[in-house]
Design a protein around this motif. Structure first.
Motif, PDB file in Angstrom:
ATOM      1  N   HIS A   2       0.847  -1.182   0.000  1.00 22.70           N
ATOM      2  CA  HIS A   2       0.000   0.000   0.000  1.00 22.70           C
ATOM      3  C   HIS A   2       0.886   1.235   0.000  1.00 22.70           C
ATOM      4  O   HIS A   2       2.068   1.160   0.320  1.00 22.70           O
ATOM      5  N   ILE A   3       0.299   2.361  -0.330  1.00 24.30           N
ATOM      6  CA  ILE A   3       1.015   3.634  -0.287  1.00 24.30           C
ATOM      7  C   ILE A   3       0.278   4.536   0.688  1.00 24.30           C
ATOM      8  O   ILE A   3      -0.938   4.719   0.577  1.00 24.30           O
ATOM      9  N   TYR A   4       1.014   5.068   1.658  1.00 27.77           N
ATOM     10  CA  TYR A   4       0.426   5.921   2.678  1.00 27.77           C
ATOM     11  C   TYR A   4       1.147   7.266   2.682  1.00 27.77           C
ATOM     12  O   TYR A   4       2.356   7.324   2.525  1.00 27.77           O
ATOM     13  N   ASP A   5       0.383   8.332   2.906  1.00 28.07           N
ATOM     14  CA  ASP A   5       0.975   9.664   2.991  1.00 28.07           C
ATOM     15  C   ASP A   5       1.536   9.958   4.374  1.00 28.07           C
ATOM     16  O   ASP A   5       2.473  10.732   4.514  1.00 28.07           O
ATOM     17  N   THR A   6       0.928   9.346   5.394  1.00 28.51           N
ATOM     18  CA  THR A   6       1.359   9.624   6.764  1.00 28.51           C
ATOM     19  C   THR A   6       1.457   8.330   7.570  1.00 28.51           C
ATOM     20  O   THR A   6       0.829   7.323   7.238  1.00 28.51           O
ATOM     21  N   LEU A   7       2.210   8.408   8.632  1.00 27.52           N
ATOM     22  CA  LEU A   7       2.338   7.284   9.549  1.00 27.52           C
ATOM     23  C   LEU A   7       0.983   6.938  10.158  1.00 27.52           C
ATOM     24  O   LEU A   7       0.615   5.769  10.269  1.00 27.52           O
ATOM     25  N   SER A   8       0.214   7.951  10.526  1.00 23.24           N
ATOM     26  CA  SER A   8      -1.094   7.685  11.145  1.00 23.24           C
ATOM     27  C   SER A   8      -2.045   7.010  10.166  1.00 23.24           C
ATOM     28  O   SER A   8      -2.834   6.147  10.569  1.00 23.24           O
ATOM     29  N   ALA A   9      -1.970   7.336   8.887  1.00 29.85           N
ATOM     30  CA  ALA A   9      -2.815   6.673   7.884  1.00 29.85           C
ATOM     31  C   ALA A   9      -2.419   5.202   7.767  1.00 29.85           C
ATOM     32  O   ALA A   9      -3.280   4.326   7.635  1.00 29.85           O
ATOM     33  N   ALA A  10      -1.137   4.917   7.830  1.00 31.28           N
ATOM     34  CA  ALA A  10      -0.668   3.532   7.769  1.00 31.28           C
ATOM     35  C   ALA A  10      -1.156   2.744   8.977  1.00 31.28           C
ATOM     36  O   ALA A  10      -1.657   1.629   8.848  1.00 31.28           O
ATOM     37  N   VAL A  11      -1.031   3.327  10.162  1.00 32.51           N
ATOM     38  CA  VAL A  11      -1.477   2.660  11.385  1.00 32.51           C
ATOM     39  C   VAL A  11      -2.969   2.367  11.308  1.00 32.51           C
ATOM     40  O   VAL A  11      -3.411   1.244  11.597  1.00 32.51           O
ATOM     41  N   THR A  12      -3.756   3.344  10.901  1.00 35.54           N
ATOM     42  CA  THR A  12      -5.206   3.166  10.803  1.00 35.54           C
ATOM     43  C   THR A  12      -5.559   2.047   9.840  1.00 35.54           C
ATOM     44  O   THR A  12      -6.374   1.168  10.154  1.00 35.54           O
TER      45      THR A  12
END
Length: 103
Positions: A2-12
């Motif tokens: 996956h591609i995430y813009d932020t660490l919090s988006a990845a965690v979620t």
């Protein structure tokens, strides 16, 4: 991957995909405090990992690891700053993390 813009988006997203536990690094293993469980390097696998670079401060750089283990059939995440663990953990644990961190 996956591609995430932020660490919090990845965690979620990882939490929504079943990576429900939080792991912390200890000297020779990873620990899930909520389960009072410690896993040695041979007891877990790194399924995915994502790097995040701090926009203004290199100290904000981090890696998130999506981890699974047959021990307890569990999945969780480990978040660590780039290179912060290098001096404080066993060679076996360092090798396991670096194998993914450096790819």
């Amino acid at each position: 991957m996956h591609i995430y813009d932020t660490l919090s988006a990845a965690v979620t997203d990882l939490e929504q995909r079943g990576y429900e536990y939080d792991f912390n690094l200890l000297e020779d293993c990873i620990e899930c405090k909520s389960l009072d469980l410690q896993l040695m390097p041979e007891e877990f696998e790194i399924e995915e990992f994502y790097r995040f670079e701090g926009m203004t401060d290199p100290g904000d750089s981090a890696v998130i690891y999506a981890i699974s283990s047959q021990v307890g059939n569990l999945k969780g995440v480990l978040i660590d700053a780039y290179g912060a663990y290098a001096e404080n953990i066993s060679p076996e644990l360092l090798d396991k993390l670096k194998m993914h961190h450096d790819s």
